[in-house]
Scaffold this motif. Structure first.
Motif: not given
Length: 417
Positions: A56, A101, A103-106
């Motif tokens: 992340r 980005s 699943g809540g990640r970037e």
């Protein structure tokens, strides 16, 4: 492009990093092989999925020969597929970056081109959690090693793919041949590993190429493709098992070397055909020790193995070794050493089946696949002075023994005495 299914090898390249994979402990993956074999798409998709599942807010590198080739060969098919998988991709062309980005990640992926020696400076000082290099064999070694050195984040991994180049290429020697030592998963792809390639398209590629180009582009072998001297020579067509012994006559051909490699070929005659049934090859630079003339004499004696030698045909410049052989009782003669005519004669004898290289002769076959003209685009008048030691003694034997009309050697006994 619509992807309906992946082949087993593509799936392995996609999922080698996952918790259920037996390959999950590897530090790198290397995919090489034929053109249009489906390796690039599988590797790119696996790389992004691994990065997004593992990290992340990290920086990654997508490397190719040029930024244009990255967009054409990697992003053109990858971005639509990522979109269908639910990822949001934003490319900033001016900055040569791609933000992904999901699943809540970037994470950020830098597009880096390795077109020349100066390219290494473009990534010097960067820190990456992972690097994917496509067309890695086309990039300068300095750039590749700099990109690898940038992967200092805990858990970082290398993802490498290429089509084959020549068998002396540094990447082949350092990574393909040493994959286990480097804890890398090595997967070799053929066109059969790409389910998106129709049988008609596969046949078109298979009939388009021949010789070394067929070996490289269709079979995916690391073969010399340009400037080969014996470009007609295909092992599957010309190489045979050694015939049963005893044979009618035996000879040894010698290219003498101290700092350079020393090569001996053991030949046996049957029904007008000379078979290379054994060989000896010693490279002092690799072993770190030079041998004396007397040691080479004993090595030749062991190669002969008690067979009666009618001649030992020796590099004419090796005066001291000629003297040592004669002193030891061997029928040593100076070889005929006309380079161009010798090469033509050797090629004619190989094509006519009067010279046959047998399966045990691995160093001779290795050099046969690498023996090139110094200027493949020019007049083709001088062989390149590398990978030529077995080739030189092969030529000596053809010109001095096998090419003589008198059945293979009797008339040559007086040559050079």
């Amino acid at each position: 492009m619509t992807v309906r299914r992946f082949s087993p090898k593509q799936k392995r390249a996609l999922l080698w990093w996952t918790s259920r994979s037996p390959d999950r402990g590897r530090d790198a993956i290397i995919c090489d092989g034929a053109v249009r074999s489906g390796k690039t798409l599988a590797l790119c998709l696996g790389f992004v999925c691994w990065a997004m599942a593992t990290f992340r807010g990290q920086q990654f590198a997508l490397g190719g020969k040029t930024i244009l080739s990255i967009r054409r060969n990697m992003l053109h098919d990858l971005l639509p597929l990522l979109g269908r998988l639910g990822f949001v991709c934003r490319e900033r062309r001016g900055e040569h970056t791609l933000s992904i980005s999901g699943g809540g990640r970037e994470n950020t992926f830098h597009l880096v081109g390795g077109k020349d020696e100066g390219s290494a400076a473009l990534i010097q000082g960067a820190t990456f959690a992972g690097v994917l290099l496509d067309e890695v064999a086309l990039m300068p070694r300095s750039f590749v090693e700099q990109a690898m050195a940038r992967c200092s984040v805990e858990g970082s991994r290398l993802w490498l793919s290429c089509n084959p180049e020549g068998p002396d290429h540094w990447f082949y020697k350092e990574w393909i041949c040493r994959a286990e030592e480097k804890n890398a998963l090595y997967l070799h792809f053929t066109m059969a590993d790409n389910p998106g390639l129709s049988p008609a398209v596969r046949r078109r590629y298979e009939t388009r190429y021949s010789g070394a180009f067929y070996r490289r582009f269709v079979l995916g072998e690391w073969a010399v493709a340009e400037g080969l001297i014996y470009d007609f020579f295909q092992p599957e067509e010309f190489v045979r098992p050694a015939p049963p012994e005893p044979l009618e006559r035996y000879c040894v051909s010698v290219d003498y070397g101290t700092a350079n490699p020393c090569s001996f070929g053991l030949w046996g005659l049957r029904e007008g055909v000379w078979y290379r049934i054994g060989e000896y090859y010693y490279a002092s630079r690799e072993t770190g020790r030079q041998k004396t003339d007397q040691e080479y004499v004993e090595d030749l004696r062991r190669l002969a193995g008690g067979r009666p030698l009618s001649q030992v045909v020796v590099d004419p410049s090796a005066a001291s070794f000629l003297a040592a052989l004669r002193q030891a009782g061997f029928p040593a003669v100076k070889a005929r050493n006309e380079v161009l005519s010798g090469i033509r004669l050797t090629a004619d004898l190989l094509k006519a089946g009067r010279l046959v290289i047998c399966e045990p002769c691995e160093d001779c076959l290795r050099e046969m696949a690498q023996y090139c003209w110094a200027d493949p685009d020019g007049g083709r008048e001088t062989p390149r002075k590398e990978n030529d030691h077995a080739m030189d003694e092969l030529r000596y034997f053809a010109a001095t023994v096998a090419g003589r009309r008198e059945g293979g050697g009797i008339a040559a006994l007086s040559v050079g005495r």
